[in-house]
Write an enzyme that holds these catalytic residues in place. Sequence first.
Site, PDB file in Angstrom:
ATOM      1  N   CYS A 187       0.822  -1.224   0.000  1.00 41.39           N
ATOM      2  CA  CYS A 187       0.000   0.000   0.000  1.00 41.39           C
ATOM      3  C   CYS A 187       0.850   1.265   0.000  1.00 41.39           C
ATOM      4  CB  CYS A 187      -0.910  -0.024   1.218  1.00 41.39           C
ATOM      5  SG  CYS A 187      -1.897  -1.518   1.289  1.00 41.39           S
ATOM      6  N   HIS A 211      -3.616   6.775   1.075  1.00 43.10           N
ATOM      7  CA  HIS A 211      -3.918   5.428   0.585  1.00 43.10           C
ATOM      8  C   HIS A 211      -5.296   5.069   1.118  1.00 43.10           C
ATOM      9  CE1 HIS A 211      -4.248   1.179   0.281  1.00 43.10           C
ATOM     10  NE2 HIS A 211      -4.028   1.003   1.562  1.00 43.10           N
ATOM     11  N   ASN A 270     -10.100  -1.121  -1.510  1.00 38.17           N
ATOM     12  CA  ASN A 270      -8.690  -0.874  -1.257  1.00 38.17           C
ATOM     13  C   ASN A 270      -7.912  -1.460  -2.438  1.00 38.17           C
ATOM     14  OD1 ASN A 270      -5.996  -1.325  -0.493  1.00 38.17           O
ATOM     15  ND2 ASN A 270      -6.549  -1.444   1.666  1.00 38.17           N
TER      16      ASN A 270
HETATM   17  N1  ACO Z   1     -18.126  -9.898   7.800  1.00 38.93           N
HETATM   18  C1  ACO Z   1     -18.657 -10.155   9.017  1.00 38.93           C
HETATM   19  N2  ACO Z   1     -17.929 -10.336  10.125  1.00 38.93           N
HETATM   20  C2  ACO Z   1     -16.588 -10.230   9.996  1.00 38.93           C
HETATM   21  C3  ACO Z   1     -15.972  -9.948   8.790  1.00 38.93           C
HETATM   22  C4  ACO Z   1     -16.789  -9.780   7.644  1.00 38.93           C
HETATM   23  N3  ACO Z   1     -16.278  -9.494   6.446  1.00 38.93           N
HETATM   24  N4  ACO Z   1     -14.619  -9.882   8.978  1.00 38.93           N
HETATM   25  C5  ACO Z   1     -14.423 -10.116  10.282  1.00 38.93           C
HETATM   26  N5  ACO Z   1     -15.608 -10.339  10.878  1.00 38.93           N
HETATM   27  C6  ACO Z   1     -15.878 -10.638  12.268  1.00 38.93           C
HETATM   28  C7  ACO Z   1     -14.740 -11.331  12.960  1.00 38.93           C
HETATM   29  O1  ACO Z   1     -14.832 -12.731  12.718  1.00 38.93           O
HETATM   30  C8  ACO Z   1     -15.049 -11.017  14.400  1.00 38.93           C
HETATM   31  O2  ACO Z   1     -16.062 -11.846  14.840  1.00 38.93           O
HETATM   32  P1  ACO Z   1     -15.881 -12.510  16.284  1.00 38.93           P
HETATM   33  O3  ACO Z   1     -15.645 -11.354  17.248  1.00 38.93           O
HETATM   34  O4  ACO Z   1     -17.172 -13.225  16.472  1.00 38.93           O
HETATM   35  O5  ACO Z   1     -14.689 -13.402  16.154  1.00 38.93           O
HETATM   36  C9  ACO Z   1     -15.637  -9.611  14.310  1.00 38.93           C
HETATM   37  O6  ACO Z   1     -16.003  -9.402  12.954  1.00 38.93           O
HETATM   38  C10 ACO Z   1     -14.671  -8.598  14.671  1.00 38.93           C
HETATM   39  O7  ACO Z   1     -13.469  -8.952  13.941  1.00 38.93           O
HETATM   40  P2  ACO Z   1     -12.177  -8.206  14.328  1.00 38.93           P
HETATM   41  O8  ACO Z   1     -11.123  -8.399  13.305  1.00 38.93           O
HETATM   42  O9  ACO Z   1     -11.791  -8.434  15.744  1.00 38.93           O
HETATM   43  O10 ACO Z   1     -12.851  -6.848  14.182  1.00 38.93           O
HETATM   44  P3  ACO Z   1     -12.266  -5.473  14.171  1.00 38.93           P
HETATM   45  O11 ACO Z   1     -13.060  -4.640  15.087  1.00 38.93           O
HETATM   46  O12 ACO Z   1     -10.779  -5.483  14.327  1.00 38.93           O
HETATM   47  O13 ACO Z   1     -12.623  -5.102  12.669  1.00 38.93           O
HETATM   48  C11 ACO Z   1     -11.409  -4.705  10.701  1.00 38.93           C
HETATM   49  C12 ACO Z   1     -11.968  -5.774  11.596  1.00 38.93           C
HETATM   50  C13 ACO Z   1     -12.544  -3.951  10.017  1.00 38.93           C
HETATM   51  C14 ACO Z   1     -10.472  -5.261   9.657  1.00 38.93           C
HETATM   52  C15 ACO Z   1     -10.616  -3.721  11.612  1.00 38.93           C
HETATM   53  O14 ACO Z   1      -9.630  -4.444  12.322  1.00 38.93           O
HETATM   54  C16 ACO Z   1      -9.974  -2.668  10.809  1.00 38.93           C
HETATM   55  O15 ACO Z   1     -10.587  -1.757  10.363  1.00 38.93           O
HETATM   56  N6  ACO Z   1      -8.661  -2.816  10.671  1.00 38.93           N
HETATM   57  C17 ACO Z   1      -7.912  -1.964   9.825  1.00 38.93           C
HETATM   58  C18 ACO Z   1      -7.262  -2.861   8.886  1.00 38.93           C
HETATM   59  C19 ACO Z   1      -7.630  -2.481   7.511  1.00 38.93           C
HETATM   60  O16 ACO Z   1      -8.691  -1.950   7.257  1.00 38.93           O
HETATM   61  N7  ACO Z   1      -6.703  -2.764   6.613  1.00 38.93           N
HETATM   62  C20 ACO Z   1      -6.840  -2.474   5.237  1.00 38.93           C
HETATM   63  C21 ACO Z   1      -5.862  -3.312   4.438  1.00 38.93           C
HETATM   64  S1  ACO Z   1      -4.235  -3.049   4.983  1.00 38.93           S
HETATM   65  C22 ACO Z   1      -3.900  -1.517   4.429  1.00 38.93           C
HETATM   66  O17 ACO Z   1      -4.455  -1.043   3.452  1.00 38.93           O
HETATM   67  C23 ACO Z   1      -2.911  -0.704   5.211  1.00 38.93           C
END
Ligand code: ACO
Length: 331
Positions: free
Chosen positions: A113, A258, A288
């Site tokens: 990224c 990004h 993304n």
């Molecule tokens: N649909 C439904 N539920 C989902 C999905 C989905 N697509 N993906 C994850 N979940 C569930 C998980 O299984 C978890 O369920 P559980 O608690 O029963 O196990 C719940 O959602 C929460 O998952 P977490 O990963 O703990 O949730 P979090 O609050 O961290 O949200 C997310 C996940 C959105 C990815 C968050 O961590 C985030 O925004 N992270 C930033 C990372 C990112 O966006 N990166 C982009 C790519 S890297 C880059 O470009 C730099």
Amino acid sequence: MSRSRITGLGLHLPERVVTNAELERLMDTSDAWIVERTGIRERRFAAPGVGTTDLAAEAARMALADAGRSPADVDFIVFATITREHAFPGCGSLLQERLGIPGVGALDVHNACSGFIYALAMADAVVRAGQYRCVLVVGAEVLSTGLDFSTRGRDLAVLFGDGAGAVVVEPGPDDGPGVLAWVLHSDGAHAKDLVCEAPSSLVQGRITQQMVTAGQHYPRMNGRQVFKHATTRFPEVIHEVLGKCGHTLDEVKLVVPHQANQRIGDAVAERLGVPPQKVFQNIQRCGNTTAASIPIALAEARDLGLVGPGDLVVLAAFGSGFTWGAAALRW
Ligand code: ACO
């Protein structure tokens, strides 16, 4: 010592729109969860058999036309991608062949990224050094063919889309528009927090059936770690690059980050203390697109009239590595 400046911009998005509803049919997810956690409503996927270089060539031709240049004017290519068609050669050489400019040097940047920021910095360096005069800088990805469209891979599969963006970088007067400064960073201690482990040179034959069964050829992300570090590093590197060129945030017309996740973009605006409209986001409809996201967003922002002559614009990225960086431009 002249200044390098962006003289042309181009982008290319595949025609196929993939909505959250379509993904709901492939894995245990919902439009509500995807929109709430990422802001993404749809993304584009390349047609079967269409590769990263195909998308890049379209964006490159648009950027060259926008600059009033032809492929024959290009004397160097810097190509940022993590989705080259083959292990080697990289896409830079393939694009050079596609544009019909044999002999032109081509450099591939594999910084996920942050790739476009790194690529733009390298282009600025070789133009300011007087080495090259018409550098094509491309960010392009076909991520869709490398995602796990199952409940196992749902945390990442909903985030990414395909696309390409390109800019043309040429010398200009050192008191005119152009690249004012850039800063580049990495921290390999977090390599495992955003990684795609296979294929790997650690393994005889590069990949095993066990690795495929375990899904190691798909990207894996520690979402919370990425969120925590991204929302810290984006504001930090934006302030750093502005300080390096003697400017401050209140002079900035637009930040083009990004497009990682709308929650990250929103958090960056909040931590910078700027209104949301000062941080350009198109992730809602592009997803993304990794190394392609900044050049696509910058081209869209320019076409929307959100940046114009004399404006101070900051580009910033964070990604796998972790890597992160920023560039300040006088438009
Ligand atoms: N649909 C439904 N539920 C989902 C999905 C989905 N697509 N993906 C994850 N979940 C569930 C998980 O299984 C978890 O369920 P559980 O608690 O029963 O196990 C719940 O959602 C929460 O998952 P977490 O990963 O703990 O949730 P979090 O609050 O961290 O949200 C997310 C996940 C959105 C990815 C968050 O961590 C985030 O925004 N992270 C930033 C990372 C990112 O966006 N990166 C982009 C790519 S890297 C880059 O470009 C730099």
